[in-house]
Design a protein around this motif. Sequence first.
Motif, PDB file in Angstrom:
ATOM      1  N   ASN A  18       0.815  -1.192   0.000  1.00 42.53           N
ATOM      2  CA  ASN A  18       0.000   0.000   0.000  1.00 42.53           C
ATOM      3  C   ASN A  18       0.858   1.254   0.000  1.00 42.53           C
ATOM      4  O   ASN A  18       1.642   1.483   0.903  1.00 42.53           O
ATOM      5  CB  ASN A  18      -0.859  -0.016   1.261  1.00 42.53           C
ATOM      6  N   SER A  19       0.698   2.107  -1.044  1.00 40.69           N
ATOM      7  CA  SER A  19       1.564   3.259  -1.180  1.00 40.69           C
ATOM      8  C   SER A  19       1.287   4.315  -0.130  1.00 40.69           C
ATOM      9  O   SER A  19       2.063   5.237   0.041  1.00 40.69           O
ATOM     10  CB  SER A  19       1.409   3.867  -2.581  1.00 40.69           C
ATOM     11  N   GLN A  20       0.180   4.221   0.612  1.00 42.87           N
ATOM     12  CA  GLN A  20      -0.130   5.197   1.645  1.00 42.87           C
ATOM     13  C   GLN A  20       0.450   4.780   2.999  1.00 42.87           C
ATOM     14  O   GLN A  20       1.165   5.531   3.619  1.00 42.87           O
ATOM     15  CB  GLN A  20      -1.652   5.365   1.753  1.00 42.87           C
ATOM     16  N   SER A  21       0.119   3.579   3.478  1.00 42.34           N
ATOM     17  CA  SER A  21       0.472   3.199   4.841  1.00 42.34           C
ATOM     18  C   SER A  21       1.738   2.371   4.953  1.00 42.34           C
ATOM     19  O   SER A  21       2.254   2.206   6.055  1.00 42.34           O
ATOM     20  CB  SER A  21      -0.690   2.423   5.473  1.00 42.34           C
ATOM     21  N   LEU A  22       2.255   1.820   3.850  1.00 43.99           N
ATOM     22  CA  LEU A  22       3.388   0.905   3.954  1.00 43.99           C
ATOM     23  C   LEU A  22       4.648   1.403   3.264  1.00 43.99           C
ATOM     24  O   LEU A  22       5.624   0.657   3.154  1.00 43.99           O
ATOM     25  CB  LEU A  22       2.988  -0.476   3.419  1.00 43.99           C
ATOM     26  N   ILE A  23       4.675   2.641   2.829  1.00 39.57           N
ATOM     27  CA  ILE A  23       5.910   3.225   2.331  1.00 39.57           C
ATOM     28  C   ILE A  23       6.938   3.222   3.456  1.00 39.57           C
ATOM     29  O   ILE A  23       6.631   3.486   4.611  1.00 39.57           O
ATOM     30  CB  ILE A  23       5.666   4.677   1.870  1.00 39.57           C
ATOM     31  N   GLY A  24       8.177   2.919   3.134  1.00 38.01           N
ATOM     32  CA  GLY A  24       9.232   2.936   4.141  1.00 38.01           C
ATOM     33  C   GLY A  24      10.062   1.673   4.084  1.00 38.01           C
ATOM     34  O   GLY A  24      10.324   1.134   3.015  1.00 38.01           O
ATOM     35  N   ALA A  25      10.485   1.202   5.266  1.00 45.49           N
ATOM     36  CA  ALA A  25      11.361   0.030   5.346  1.00 45.49           C
ATOM     37  C   ALA A  25      10.831  -0.967   6.359  1.00 45.49           C
ATOM     38  O   ALA A  25      10.227  -0.592   7.362  1.00 45.49           O
ATOM     39  CB  ALA A  25      12.778   0.466   5.727  1.00 45.49           C
ATOM     40  N   TRP A  26      11.059  -2.248   6.064  1.00 49.38           N
ATOM     41  CA  TRP A  26      10.629  -3.359   6.918  1.00 49.38           C
ATOM     42  C   TRP A  26      11.784  -4.347   7.041  1.00 49.38           C
ATOM     43  O   TRP A  26      12.634  -4.443   6.154  1.00 49.38           O
ATOM     44  CB  TRP A  26       9.425  -4.060   6.306  1.00 49.38           C
ATOM     45  N   GLU A  27      11.790  -5.107   8.133  1.00 52.15           N
ATOM     46  CA  GLU A  27      12.851  -6.096   8.298  1.00 52.15           C
ATOM     47  C   GLU A  27      12.308  -7.386   8.906  1.00 52.15           C
ATOM     48  O   GLU A  27      11.290  -7.395   9.601  1.00 52.15           O
ATOM     49  CB  GLU A  27      13.969  -5.556   9.191  1.00 52.15           C
ATOM     50  N   ALA A  28      13.032  -8.467   8.635  1.00 55.84           N
ATOM     51  CA  ALA A  28      12.771  -9.772   9.257  1.00 55.84           C
ATOM     52  C   ALA A  28      14.113 -10.405   9.555  1.00 55.84           C
ATOM     53  O   ALA A  28      15.102 -10.171   8.851  1.00 55.84           O
ATOM     54  CB  ALA A  28      11.945 -10.656   8.331  1.00 55.84           C
ATOM     55  N   ASN A  29      14.168 -11.202  10.599  1.00 51.87           N
ATOM     56  CA  ASN A  29      15.405 -11.866  10.989  1.00 51.87           C
ATOM     57  C   ASN A  29      15.168 -13.365  11.122  1.00 51.87           C
ATOM     58  O   ASN A  29      14.100 -13.803  11.562  1.00 51.87           O
ATOM     59  CB  ASN A  29      15.916 -11.308  12.318  1.00 51.87           C
ATOM     60  N   GLY A  30      16.160 -14.152  10.722  1.00 51.75           N
ATOM     61  CA  GLY A  30      16.030 -15.603  10.805  1.00 51.75           C
ATOM     62  C   GLY A  30      17.391 -16.265  10.773  1.00 51.75           C
ATOM     63  O   GLY A  30      18.425 -15.599  10.735  1.00 51.75           O
ATOM     64  N   ASP A  31      17.390 -17.588  10.781  1.00 50.20           N
ATOM     65  CA  ASP A  31      18.626 -18.373  10.745  1.00 50.20           C
ATOM     66  C   ASP A  31      18.655 -19.242   9.498  1.00 50.20           C
ATOM     67  O   ASP A  31      17.637 -19.829   9.109  1.00 50.20           O
ATOM     68  CB  ASP A  31      18.734 -19.279  11.977  1.00 50.20           C
ATOM     69  N   ILE A  32      19.809 -19.307   8.871  1.00 52.23           N
ATOM     70  CA  ILE A  32      20.042 -20.226   7.764  1.00 52.23           C
ATOM     71  C   ILE A  32      21.297 -21.021   8.087  1.00 52.23           C
ATOM     72  O   ILE A  32      22.409 -20.473   8.102  1.00 52.23           O
ATOM     73  CB  ILE A  32      20.208 -19.498   6.415  1.00 52.23           C
TER      74      ILE A  32
END
Length: 236
Positions: A18-32
Amino acid sequence: MKILITTFAILFSFLTLNSQSLIGAWEANGDIRGKKVRSVVIFSDNHQVGTFYDAETGAFMGTNGGSWSLEDKTITEVIEFDTENPARVGQTNTFEIDVSDDELKIQGAPLVWKRIDNGTPGELDGAWLISGRKVDGEMRSMDTTRPRKTMKILSGTRFQWIAYNTETKEFMGTGGGTYTTENGKYIENIEFFSRDDSRVGATLEFDYELKNGDWHHSGLSSKGQPIYEVWSKRLP
């Protein structure tokens, strides 16, 4: 490992929302396989980039991105670069997503993404293409419509540049991390660099100014060479 990397690539692709509410940056962390992996997605009005790298060493692992559109919960992306699967360049993919407050995920996938920022407080959020460079004291313009592109995507606190060719599907390099803009100074803190891991942790300071909508950028490159660049906002 290939299966896991492909999974991350798919996850990056759905995060153009969504170009209104979700502009910006997001992150997730995990193990490989015992490695802590950080995944960061930055998206602007029309373009996005997702990257994953070793959370402890900053070693680059992969990146992909392109343009996007959203209808209801369906994301449609046209892929412009993909380090793990260049054959995907030019393809159109669709994904179903679920969004709740500051968390989001692709339907059927276990990974949860957390918001880093909403496009603020930095002044340079959006997708930019390099449109000019000073060479031997002379400013030279560059064609932003050509297949060979150097693009920067910035949120309010994160940046990433990507060099690639949509015609040959070639990927030339990328780097990114956090940034600040204050009192005419643009400061980068490098968290990953595909060409040279030794640059991880470096801080680079530049002068910047917005002139008629273009970003003028000058200082010393990561190699210590003087640069003067002009970046123009990318159109849809």
